[in-house]
Design an enzyme around this catalytic site. Sequence first.
Site, PDB file in Angstrom:
ATOM      1  N   ASP A  67       0.814  -1.214   0.000  1.00 30.85           N
ATOM      2  CA  ASP A  67       0.000   0.000   0.000  1.00 30.85           C
ATOM      3  C   ASP A  67       0.848   1.265   0.000  1.00 30.85           C
ATOM      4  O   ASP A  67       2.059   1.221   0.248  1.00 30.85           O
ATOM      5  CB  ASP A  67      -0.961   0.003   1.206  1.00 30.85           C
ATOM      6  CG  ASP A  67      -0.343  -0.585   2.468  1.00 30.85           C
ATOM      7  OD1 ASP A  67       0.898  -0.595   2.575  1.00 30.85           O
ATOM      8  OD2 ASP A  67      -1.093  -1.036   3.335  1.00 30.85           O
ATOM      9  N   ASN A 137      -7.437  -3.944  14.099  1.00 27.80           N
ATOM     10  CA  ASN A 137      -8.824  -4.238  13.709  1.00 27.80           C
ATOM     11  C   ASN A 137      -8.914  -5.394  12.707  1.00 27.80           C
ATOM     12  O   ASN A 137      -9.969  -5.639  12.138  1.00 27.80           O
ATOM     13  CB  ASN A 137      -9.482  -2.977  13.122  1.00 27.80           C
ATOM     14  CG  ASN A 137      -8.770  -2.474  11.864  1.00 27.80           C
ATOM     15  OD1 ASN A 137      -7.875  -3.140  11.348  1.00 27.80           O
ATOM     16  ND2 ASN A 137      -9.163  -1.313  11.379  1.00 27.80           N
ATOM     17  N   HIS A 139      -7.173  -5.632   9.863  1.00 30.34           N
ATOM     18  CA  HIS A 139      -6.920  -5.312   8.452  1.00 30.34           C
ATOM     19  C   HIS A 139      -5.617  -5.935   7.957  1.00 30.34           C
ATOM     20  O   HIS A 139      -4.696  -6.175   8.735  1.00 30.34           O
ATOM     21  CB  HIS A 139      -6.975  -3.794   8.191  1.00 30.34           C
ATOM     22  CG  HIS A 139      -5.814  -2.985   8.669  1.00 30.34           C
ATOM     23  ND1 HIS A 139      -5.910  -1.643   8.959  1.00 30.34           N
ATOM     24  CD2 HIS A 139      -4.515  -3.291   8.910  1.00 30.34           C
ATOM     25  CE1 HIS A 139      -4.739  -1.180   9.325  1.00 30.34           C
ATOM     26  NE2 HIS A 139      -3.874  -2.157   9.310  1.00 30.34           N
ATOM     27  N   GLU A 144      -9.643  -2.435   5.254  1.00 36.87           N
ATOM     28  CA  GLU A 144     -10.259  -2.244   6.558  1.00 36.87           C
ATOM     29  C   GLU A 144     -11.471  -3.169   6.713  1.00 36.87           C
ATOM     30  O   GLU A 144     -11.990  -3.683   5.706  1.00 36.87           O
ATOM     31  CB  GLU A 144     -10.698  -0.778   6.691  1.00 36.87           C
ATOM     32  CG  GLU A 144      -9.575   0.240   6.557  1.00 36.87           C
ATOM     33  CD  GLU A 144      -8.665   0.321   7.790  1.00 36.87           C
ATOM     34  OE1 GLU A 144      -8.474  -0.696   8.488  1.00 36.87           O
ATOM     35  OE2 GLU A 144      -8.133   1.416   8.044  1.00 36.87           O
TER      36      GLU A 144
HETATM   37  C1  F6R Z   1       1.492  -1.916   6.074  1.00 34.80           C
HETATM   38  C2  F6R Z   1       0.142  -2.464   6.117  1.00 34.80           C
HETATM   39  C3  F6R Z   1      -0.629  -2.628   7.378  1.00 34.80           C
HETATM   40  C4  F6R Z   1       0.209  -3.020   8.595  1.00 34.80           C
HETATM   41  C5  F6R Z   1      -0.654  -3.087   9.847  1.00 34.80           C
HETATM   42  C6  F6R Z   1       0.168  -3.368  11.080  1.00 34.80           C
HETATM   43  O1  F6R Z   1       1.988  -1.872   4.742  1.00 34.80           O
HETATM   44  O2  F6R Z   1      -0.340  -2.774   5.092  1.00 34.80           O
HETATM   45  O3  F6R Z   1      -1.637  -3.584   7.181  1.00 34.80           O
HETATM   46  O4  F6R Z   1       0.817  -4.248   8.350  1.00 34.80           O
HETATM   47  O5  F6R Z   1      -1.338  -1.873  10.015  1.00 34.80           O
HETATM   48  O6  F6R Z   1       1.017  -2.282  11.315  1.00 34.80           O
HETATM   49  P1  F6R Z   1       2.131  -2.340  12.452  1.00 34.80           P
HETATM   50  O7  F6R Z   1       3.115  -3.357  12.010  1.00 34.80           O
HETATM   51  O8  F6R Z   1       2.707  -0.954  12.480  1.00 34.80           O
HETATM   52  O9  F6R Z   1       1.418  -2.716  13.711  1.00 34.80           O
END
Ligand code: F6R
Length: 269
Positions: A67, A137, A139, A144
Amino acid sequence: MEVVIYPDAERVARHGAGLVEAMLKVKPGAVFGFATGRTPIALYRRLVERHRAGAVSFARTTSFNLDEYLGIPADSPQSYRSFMDREFFDYVDIERENTHLPACAEGENPQRVGPAYEEKIRAAGGIDLQILGIGHNGHIGFNEPSSSLASRTRVKTLTRRTLEDNSRLFGPGEFQPRLAITMGIATIMEARHILLLATGENKAGAVARMVEGPVSAMCPASVLQLHECVTVLVDEPAAAGLQYREYYDLANRENQALIERFGAFYADD
Ligand code: F6R
């Protein structure tokens, strides 16, 4: 799903890096799907160490990130492009032109970025190993809760919770995008092998729903139950909500015994 529980985040990173290294041995020109966020940083550090030790080369690889924010330029320190440069690409031998993020250039129609990104992934032969983190959550990428399980790369609006979780990366008064372009859930599901890392107690609820909950768009990561080759690496705090924990440990011991006897197995072999 293969669920492997380690006492700490460092062991999770080490095992994850080992899987990347094993993939490179089988396929030096592998296509990787990379994630940003706090979780994979330790894995990237480990890979940089292995690269410096001469053990791994990314020279022939291609990468696609999950992303990218919409509305901030690629050279802004908060862009995921900058994150990848800072945490990984700057220290390994991957060719910059082979690294891709679903970024939208100034003036470009963001709705066109997704289909073009999908085409690039296809042209590269698809993703061999996709690295994922998981949101509090549930995702994956920026898919989301309520995202279609059949979604492709597209623009997504971030939830309030995700904006709060990521606000640490933006200074006071700095523009924090509410939109991002993310690989879709169906896009992620096409990767041949998926490696999801989760560390820390604030991931325990999401990990339990992903592994043991019903498959539901309200926990996008739960769709991974339908993928044939998923490795979930978690530390003890992130594993705290798992009810079948004892079984996962038992299954891992059995798998290890098989690997020791016959070697690791890759479908490509
Ligand atoms: C990042 C992404 C997100 C993260 C997720 C966890 O490219 O796509 O899905 O993997 O938000 O983030 P952290 O590792 O910061 O807890």
